[in-house]
Design a protein around this motif. Structure first.
Motif, short mmCIF file in Angstrom:
data_model
loop_
_atom_site.label_atom_id
_atom_site.label_comp_id
_atom_site.label_asym_id
_atom_site.label_seq_id
_atom_site.Cartn_x
_atom_site.Cartn_y
_atom_site.Cartn_z
N SER A 391 -10.23 0.35 12.85
CA SER A 391 -9.77 -0.21 11.58
C SER A 391 -8.24 -0.22 11.51
CB SER A 391 -10.35 0.59 10.42
OG SER A 391 -9.84 0.14 9.19
N GLN A 394 -6.99 -3.04 13.76
CA GLN A 394 -7.26 -4.37 13.21
C GLN A 394 -6.37 -4.69 12.02
OE1 GLN A 394 -11.44 -4.16 12.41
NE2 GLN A 394 -12.04 -4.27 14.58
N ASN A 395 -6.06 -3.67 11.24
CA ASN A 395 -5.25 -3.88 10.03
C ASN A 395 -3.75 -3.67 10.26
OD1 ASN A 395 -7.51 -4.46 8.32
ND2 ASN A 395 -7.97 -2.26 8.28
#
Length: 514
Positions: A391, A394-395
């Motif tokens: 996460s 991806q962010n």
């Protein structure tokens, strides 16, 4: 009747092996086991703590690391224990009869050290027991059988077995020391037999990888171990702890029984059918036990160090029992077996299901000293951290390929096995060599930390760490951690704190020269 005992031993080996393999899949790997996984991950002629055999064994049972889980890692210990049990049976038969061999196999199976510490956990002791018991059998064969000392092959086999035992743990060389003491005082004329020295030469050849590696690294293994056993102040409490630990590690029921058997043997209330067998067994046992008791007077020790020295006492106990009992399962063996079964079942249940930890209840070190946390919760945490890591990537919260940092071999081993093994997350060790051990060598095969990199640090609440002190000087800032709880039976038993370390400003110096 003789064949019946052989079949009984085979059934005992099969049943105990099945039970161990099932149990192996019910709990996660302990601190030491995941650390020795690194020996297989990066094979070498020797390692910081121990010789390489346990890593080689893991390579074999995991099919060169292609089938890796708790069962395949521990399978090597189970297999070695099975073969060792057969050696013990054959040794008891050689010394007395098959009934004594059967009792010896039972004692070996239900003693905690041989049956479970070395016979279930994957440790350097696991393969060593195979070679140790094999060497004892060959020694007995040479001593008991007519003119067997004149056969070169026997001495070459003995030298090979002792050399392989030393490739597991160097104190395997005690096999020559104990046997040498026996020969010096009770078979002195044999010392002129050149074949003995051929066997010793084979052992020395087996040691070449260990010596070669240590020459490269300034004998770092022995400097490390010597620092553990060279204190000079008397510490009687340490001796008491060592003796108490040995009793627990041998199974208290068996330990008490062995004591009475030893007293009977020393008092000549039990006479051996084979001449000089009593003194041979004593030479292969008592001096090694006394050696570690002497070390324990001055230094912290671990009870399993002296574990192999009790194996000859198992044989004494088995012979004693064969003279006193007519039952296949004497009451003392039944009690010892029930104790092992209850402890094993209770231990697995507590590790998997206990709704509390048995250590500190303070938040700053929640769960510290709880033994059940070593073997549960790491896989679930690894999954949670993997999700957080992906996460963040991806962010754009963390830079791509940000490594996970550890500062000690524990929990470094758990993080290596359960967090980074099946992911692309790199793991690097930052710390003193005496803290990171094998990870210093793993660092050399991995991309080092670079200026500007981000990184993660994970702190388990039962292994508290001041992250700012450990890593703060290498990064521009350390962010507040993300807390991931470990749940067991609907209760939180441990916290994991995930720290994001931002922008490397100084690269840690490698602890090994390239």
């Amino acid at each position: 009747m003789q064949a019946i005992y052989s079949r009984k031993v085979i059934v005992l080996i099969i049943i105990s092996s099945i039970v161990k393999l099932i149990a192996a899949g019910l709990v996660e790997l302990g601190n030491d086991e995941v650390y020795y996984w690194t020996y297989a991950l990066q094979s070498d002629w020797n390692h910081f703590d121990h010789p390489p055999m346990v890593g080689w064994l893991i390579r074999v049972t995991t099919f060169n690391l292609h089938w890796v889980n708790e069962v395949t890692l521990r399978a090597g210990a189970v297999i070695c224990s099975a073969i060792s049990t057969w050696f013990i049976f054959k040794l008891g038969k050689l010394l007395e009869n098959e009934k004594a061999g059967w009792y010896a196999a039972l004692i070996y199976t239900f003693a905690v050290y041989t049956g479970f510490i070395a016979g279930w956990f994957i440790l350097p002791d696991s393969p060593q027991m195979l070679f140790w018991t094999g060497a004892l059998y060959v020694m007995a064969h040479i001593v008991l059988q007519h003119k067997e000392e004149e056969k070169l092959g026997n001495w070459l086999i003995l030298g090979t077995l002792i050399g392989l035992a030393a490739l597991c743990k160097v104190h395997g060389l005690y096999l020559w020391v104990g046997f040498g003491g026996f020969l010096l005082f009770h078979r002195f004329t044999w010392l002129s037999n050149w074949r003995i020295y051929a066997g010793i030469a084979v052992t020395l050849i087996c040691l070449i990888p260990i010596v070669y590696w240590n020459i490269q690294y300034d004998f770092i293994t022995y400097r490390f171990h010597s620092d553990r056993v060279t204190h000079t102040s008397l510490q009687w409490d340490m001796l008491g702890r060592e003796i108490g630990g040995e009793i627990a590690y041998q199974n208290p029921v068996i330990a008490i029984f062995l004591f009475f058997a030893l007293v009977a043997v020393l008092g000549n209330r039990i006479r051996f059918n084979r001449k000089r067998m009593r003194v041979w067994l004593l030479w292969m046992s008592v001096p090694m036990i006394l050696l570690f008791w002497g070390i324990a007077l001055f230094n912290p020790t671990l009870p399993h160090w002296s574990g192999p020295a009790y194996i000859p006492l198992y044989l004494m106990g088995a012979i004693y029992l064969s003279r006193k009992s007519v039952r296949d399962f004497p009451a003392i063996i039944q009690v010892a077996m029930m104790l092992v079964v209850v402890v094993l079942a209770a231990g697995i249940s507590l590790i998997r299901y206990a709704p509390m930890n048995f250590g500190s209840q303070q938040q700053e070190n929640y769960g510290e000293y709880c033994p059940t946390l070593d073997m549960w919760g790491w896989r679930a945490f690894g999954s949670s951290f993997d999700s957080l890591y992906k996460s963040d990537q991806q962010n754009g919260i963390m830079k791509a390929g940000s490594p996970l940092l550890v500062n000690k071999w524990f929990p470094g081993g758990h993080l290596e096995f359960y967090v980074t093994r099946d992911t692309d997350i790199p793991l690097l060790a930052v710390g003193a060599l005496n803290d990171i051990h094998k990870f210093a060598w793993l660092n050399r095969d991995r991309k080092p930390l670079a200026i500007g990199d981000d990184a993660y640090a994970i702190v388990a609440s039962n292994l508290p760490l001041q992250v700012d002190s450990a890593y703060g000087k290498y990064f521009a800032r350390v962010e507040e951690p993300v807390r991931i709880d470990q749940w067991r039976s609907h209760k939180v038993v441990r916290h994991f704190y995930v720290y994001r370390l931002r922008q490397c400003i100084a690269v840690p110096k490698p602890v090994l020269m390239q």
